[in-house]
Design a protein around this motif. Structure first.
Motif, short mmCIF file in Angstrom:
data_model
loop_
_atom_site.label_atom_id
_atom_site.label_comp_id
_atom_site.label_asym_id
_atom_site.label_seq_id
_atom_site.Cartn_x
_atom_site.Cartn_y
_atom_site.Cartn_z
N ASN A 102 0.81 -1.22 0.00
CA ASN A 102 0.00 0.00 0.00
C ASN A 102 0.84 1.27 0.00
O ASN A 102 0.46 2.28 -0.59
N HIS A 103 1.99 1.22 0.64
CA HIS A 103 2.84 2.41 0.70
C HIS A 103 3.29 2.85 -0.69
O HIS A 103 3.51 4.05 -0.93
N PHE A 104 3.38 1.89 -1.61
CA PHE A 104 3.89 2.19 -2.96
C PHE A 104 2.77 2.47 -3.96
O PHE A 104 3.04 3.05 -5.02
N ILE A 105 1.54 2.07 -3.65
CA ILE A 105 0.47 2.15 -4.65
C ILE A 105 -0.71 3.02 -4.19
O ILE A 105 -1.77 2.98 -4.80
N THR A 106 -0.53 3.78 -3.12
CA THR A 106 -1.59 4.69 -2.67
C THR A 106 -1.16 6.14 -2.86
O THR A 106 0.02 6.46 -2.85
N CYS A 107 -2.15 7.00 -3.01
CA CYS A 107 -1.91 8.42 -3.26
C CYS A 107 -1.73 9.17 -1.94
O CYS A 107 -2.51 8.98 -1.00
#
Length: 241
Positions: free
Chosen positions: A13-18
């Motif tokens: 999630n850290h890499f694919i969330t805004c």
């Protein structure tokens, strides 16, 4: 022998969330100055009020930070593969968005074509090609004729200047289309403008319609012209002669 470790989606999630909306990145767009990535709609809306990156605070551009944005299609495909159902959910929301923007004047769904609307209404939920249901937009490609280069027939007007294409088509693709139609050298790159402002090559037709096309009519008018450096060079060499 140890079994392979299984990873959960939340591990990434850290890499694919805004950073702005805290949701999954939709049409991930990277700021070239600092390489931070946001949802395209989030970063465009942010730049309406500030020229700084919302994550690190660096000044992206003094006057037009939108020129420093680049879509990351590879990351978008990775996110859609990691998060089940996300692509389909976004497509449905996009269809509902255009339906909600029905024009009061002509009853049309903004830049969506009639065929696209029928496809969406008749969709039986099968695993078809999702590109078929892309919203369509009408484009008018007009040539700027008030400079000497056009008079020399280096760049001329199109015989058929109206086209219809997907809202995902970028300005870069439009430039390639014009180069083929006008038979320009491969190294020659036109300027494409909307309402007098030069559009970046990664700007999509949807982005231009939502942020630059003030008339909000169904047909978006784009102007193409020789790059300014060519105009300056031509005028300079003409004076030397």
């Amino acid at each position: 022998m140890t079994s392979p470790r299984k990873h959960l989606v939340k591990d990434f999630n850290h890499f694919i969330t805004c950073y702005v909306c805290k949701g999954y990145l939709i049409k991930p767009t990277t700021v070239t100055e600092c390489l931070h990535t946001f949802c395209k709609s989030c970063i465009v809306q942010h730049f309406e009020d500030s020229n700084d990156c919302p994550k690190c605070g660096i000044q992206v551009h003094e006057t037009n930070p939108l020129e420093m944005l680049r879509l990351d299609n590879t990351l978008e495909e990775i996110i859609f593969k990691l998060v089940p159902g996300l692509r389909e959910k976004e497509q449905q929301q996009e269809i509902e968005f255009w339906r909600s923007r029905k024009s009061k004047e002509n009853g049309e769904d903004g830049p969506r074509s009639k065929r696209s609307r029928l496809d969406a209404e008749n969709d039986d939920g099968g695993d078809g090609d999702y590109h078929r249901s892309d919203p369509q937009i009408a484009i008018c490609l007009d040539c700027l004729r008030n400079n000497s280069l056009v008079e020399e027939n280096i760049v001329r007007g199109l015989m058929k200047k109206f086209i219809r294409c997907s809202t995902r088509v970028t300005v870069g693709t439009i430039k390639k289309f014009l180069s083929l139609k006008l038979k320009l050298p491969s190294s020659y790159e036109l300027d494409v403008l909307c309402n007098g402002e030069i559009m970046g090559k990664d700007h999509t037709m949807e982005f231009i319609y939502m942020t630059r096309w003030r008339l909000r009519g169904e047909t978006v008018k784009l102007i193409y012209r020789p790059p300014l450096k060519c105009v300056w060079y031509y005028r300079f060499t003409s004076k030397v002669r």
